[in-house]
Scaffold this motif. Structure first.
Motif, mmCIF file in Angstrom:
data_model
loop_
_atom_site.group_PDB
_atom_site.id
_atom_site.type_symbol
_atom_site.label_atom_id
_atom_site.label_comp_id
_atom_site.label_asym_id
_atom_site.label_seq_id
_atom_site.Cartn_x
_atom_site.Cartn_y
_atom_site.Cartn_z
ATOM 1 N N HIS A 102 -11.823 12.357 -1.012
ATOM 2 C CA HIS A 102 -10.357 12.357 -0.816
ATOM 3 C C HIS A 102 -9.724 11.956 -2.137
ATOM 4 C CE1 HIS A 102 -6.466 11.546 0.859
ATOM 5 N NE2 HIS A 102 -6.654 10.301 1.256
ATOM 6 N N GLU B 256 -6.530 10.834 -2.754
ATOM 7 C CA GLU B 256 -5.455 9.845 -2.867
ATOM 8 C C GLU B 256 -5.918 8.785 -3.873
ATOM 9 O OE1 GLU B 256 -3.833 8.278 0.800
ATOM 10 O OE2 GLU B 256 -2.109 7.469 -0.276
ATOM 11 N N HIS C 183 -6.938 12.224 5.259
ATOM 12 C CA HIS C 183 -5.541 12.131 5.543
ATOM 13 C C HIS C 183 -4.726 13.165 4.761
ATOM 14 C CE1 HIS C 183 -2.583 9.195 3.274
ATOM 15 N NE2 HIS C 183 -1.883 9.742 4.190
ATOM 16 N N ASP D 214 -10.956 7.953 4.888
ATOM 17 C CA ASP D 214 -9.887 7.208 5.559
ATOM 18 C C ASP D 214 -10.126 7.087 7.070
ATOM 19 O OD1 ASP D 214 -8.437 6.665 3.281
ATOM 20 O OD2 ASP D 214 -6.891 8.169 3.627
ATOM 21 N N ASP E 114 -5.910 5.721 -4.280
ATOM 22 C CA ASP E 114 -6.615 4.476 -3.929
ATOM 23 C C ASP E 114 -8.128 4.681 -3.963
ATOM 24 O OD1 ASP E 114 -6.032 6.114 -1.670
ATOM 25 O OD2 ASP E 114 -6.515 4.493 -0.295
ATOM 26 N N HIS E 115 -8.567 5.939 -3.899
ATOM 27 C CA HIS E 115 -10.003 6.243 -3.990
ATOM 28 C C HIS E 115 -10.386 6.945 -5.288
ATOM 29 C CE1 HIS E 115 -9.933 5.209 0.214
ATOM 30 N NE2 HIS E 115 -9.043 6.155 0.425
ATOM 31 N N HIS F 40 -12.141 2.175 3.800
ATOM 32 C CA HIS F 40 -11.416 0.892 3.897
ATOM 33 C C HIS F 40 -11.990 0.110 5.080
ATOM 34 C CE1 HIS F 40 -8.246 2.495 1.273
ATOM 35 N NE2 HIS F 40 -8.065 3.509 2.097
ATOM 36 N N TYR G 9 -3.164 -0.088 10.087
ATOM 37 C CA TYR G 9 -3.499 0.975 9.131
ATOM 38 C C TYR G 9 -3.305 2.348 9.789
ATOM 39 C CZ TYR G 9 -6.516 3.993 6.284
ATOM 40 O OH TYR G 9 -7.009 5.022 5.527
ATOM 41 N N PHE H 297 0.865 -1.179 0.000
ATOM 42 C CA PHE H 297 0.000 0.000 0.000
ATOM 43 C C PHE H 297 0.899 1.226 0.000
ATOM 44 C CE2 PHE H 297 -2.960 3.035 1.932
ATOM 45 C CZ PHE H 297 -4.146 2.725 1.301
HETATM 46 FE FE1 FEO Z 1 -5.487 8.492 2.054
HETATM 47 FE FE2 FEO Z 1 -7.225 5.546 1.522
HETATM 48 O O1 FEO Z 1 -6.272 7.141 1.084
#
Ligand code: FEO
Length: 393
Positions: free
Chosen positions: A79, A81, A145, A164, A83-84, A224, A193, A23
């Motif tokens: 967000h 980042e 985050h 997050d 991953d999203h 998540h 995490y 990750f």
């Molecule tokens: Fe800060 Fe799940 O991304």
């Protein structure tokens, strides 16, 4: 996993990622991770959160089981980042009429990451969006985050899409909700995490908990991990304890060893801890990945660090973890130090110097030469006992 209804008109349409090894390119994912996305279906449809780019087609398949993807009216980007947000370009192609809603701080990032500038609107803190039968409100939680992060709240079903915040590692193993999940596993993954991803922004986490606490929340749906419908307060409490860095009344003994002498002392320290009636976890810094070590340190209030002297300083595997601890600013620890030396010392002094900026409660230091003798091991046991007693107070 297939799409699942969370509440009337609210659906999980996310994906499990069991193929990414690291990750953010650095944190191991032995149990995978989920990217949770949610459909809010009123007279108009909003997609809240998204998935990493390689999973965009799977996201679309999940959406299509609930509504035609091309009919989505709003893409709520809590967000950016990737991953999203990674599937945004695909979603834009499939649902060209959808308007992206995000905070003002998100707009430059949206442009920088994807070159997306049109049909984008900045929402203000507390602004509401009536979907017809469903109503969303937006709540900035900067630095949880990234600076642009917000949470989205659905008022009729009292669901908080917290992004997050309150999330955890671990793919969804045939479960979605807290009341059907093995919480020992998922809370362990949440701690890892937290330590790895969110820990460095603990003050913003506490501000977010305080701010979001004003909302009448019945379900927490993070981006998540499991959805908390039976006891959302449980994960809020967990995050609060982690953010305040309270630590369990237990001790982590973290050591490195070249020729087993420091390891022998680590065992003696651990005996001292358990002898005082406090639980202990012994971790070899050279053999356990730093991401896991960091979570172990975050979990417990007591920490005893041991290192042989290496090149007049700290044994590199221990030093590597120490630098990570410093970078994440782990505070409020009760600490002991021990170390071995051959012809000259250095490790114990340098460990003390290195952790000084954290303001830890340093109980004592033990240094020994060569192989530990019986009296050295007795001093190690005493160190463990002293740290344990301080932790137990
Ligand atoms: Fe800060 Fe799940 O991304």
């Amino acid at each position: 996993m297939s799409p699942s209804a969370i509440r009337p008109g609210i659906f999980w349409v996310g994906v499990n990622d069991r193929v990414t090894d690291l990750f953010e390119g650095q944190w191991p994912l032995p149990h995978g991770v989920s990217y949770n996305a949610y459909l809010v279906v009123g007279e108009r449809v909003a997609l809240v959160d998204g998935v990493k780019a390689p999973f965009g087609e799977e996201l679309l398949r999940h959406i299509a089981e609930v509504v035609p993807p091309e009919g989505i009216a709003y893409l709520i980007v809590n967000h950016l980042e990737p991953d999203h947000s990674g599937a945004l370009p695909l979603l834009r192609r499939v649902a060209p009429g959808a308007e992206i809603l995000a905070t003002k701080a998100a707009l430059p990032l949206l442009d920088a990451l994807y070159g997306i500038r049109d049909r984008v609107r900045a929402v203000s803190d507390g602004e509401t969006l009536d979907l017809g039968g469903k109503c969303l409100s937006f709540h900035a939680i900067p630095f949880v985050h990234w600076p642009e992060t917000m949470a989205t709240y659905e008022e009729t079903q009292r669901i908080l899409f917290s992004c997050d915040a309150f999330g955890g590692f671990g793919a969804l193993d045939g479960v979605l909700f807290d009341d059907e999940a093995d919480l020992t596993h998922y809370e362990g993954e949440a701690i890892r995490y937290y330590a790895n991803i969110v820990g460095a922004v603990s003050k913003p986490v506490l501000r977010a908990i305080d701010k979001l606490g004003d909302l009448p929340i019945e379900v927490i749906a993070p981006s998540h991990g499991v959805v908390w419908r039976r006891d959302p307060g449980r994960v809020v409490d967990l995050y609060g304890r982690l953010a305040r860095m309270e630590g369990e009344p237990a001790v982590t003994v973290l050591y490195g060893s070249m020729y087993d002498h420091t390891r022998e002392m680590a065992d003696a320290v651990a005996r001292g801890v358990t002898g005082a009636g406090v639980s202990v976890r012994v971790v070899d810094a050279a053999r356990v990945h730093p991401s896991t070590v960091l979570a172990e340190v975050w979990r417990r209030k007591g920490l005893v660090l041991g290192s042989p002297t290496y090149d007049t300083g700290i044994f590199p595997p221990v030093d590597q973890v120490l630098r990570l601890i410093l970078a994440k600013r782990v505070l409020n620890r009760v600490v002991g130090l021990f170390g071995s030396l051959g012809w000259q010392g250095g490790a114990v002094r340098k460990m003390a110097d290195e952790v000084a900026p954290l303001g830890w409660d340093l109980v004592d230091k033990v240094e020994f030469k060569g192989a530990p003798r019986r009296d050295d091991l007795a001093r190690g046991e005493e160190l463990g006992r002293a740290v344990a007693e301080r932790v137990r107070r």
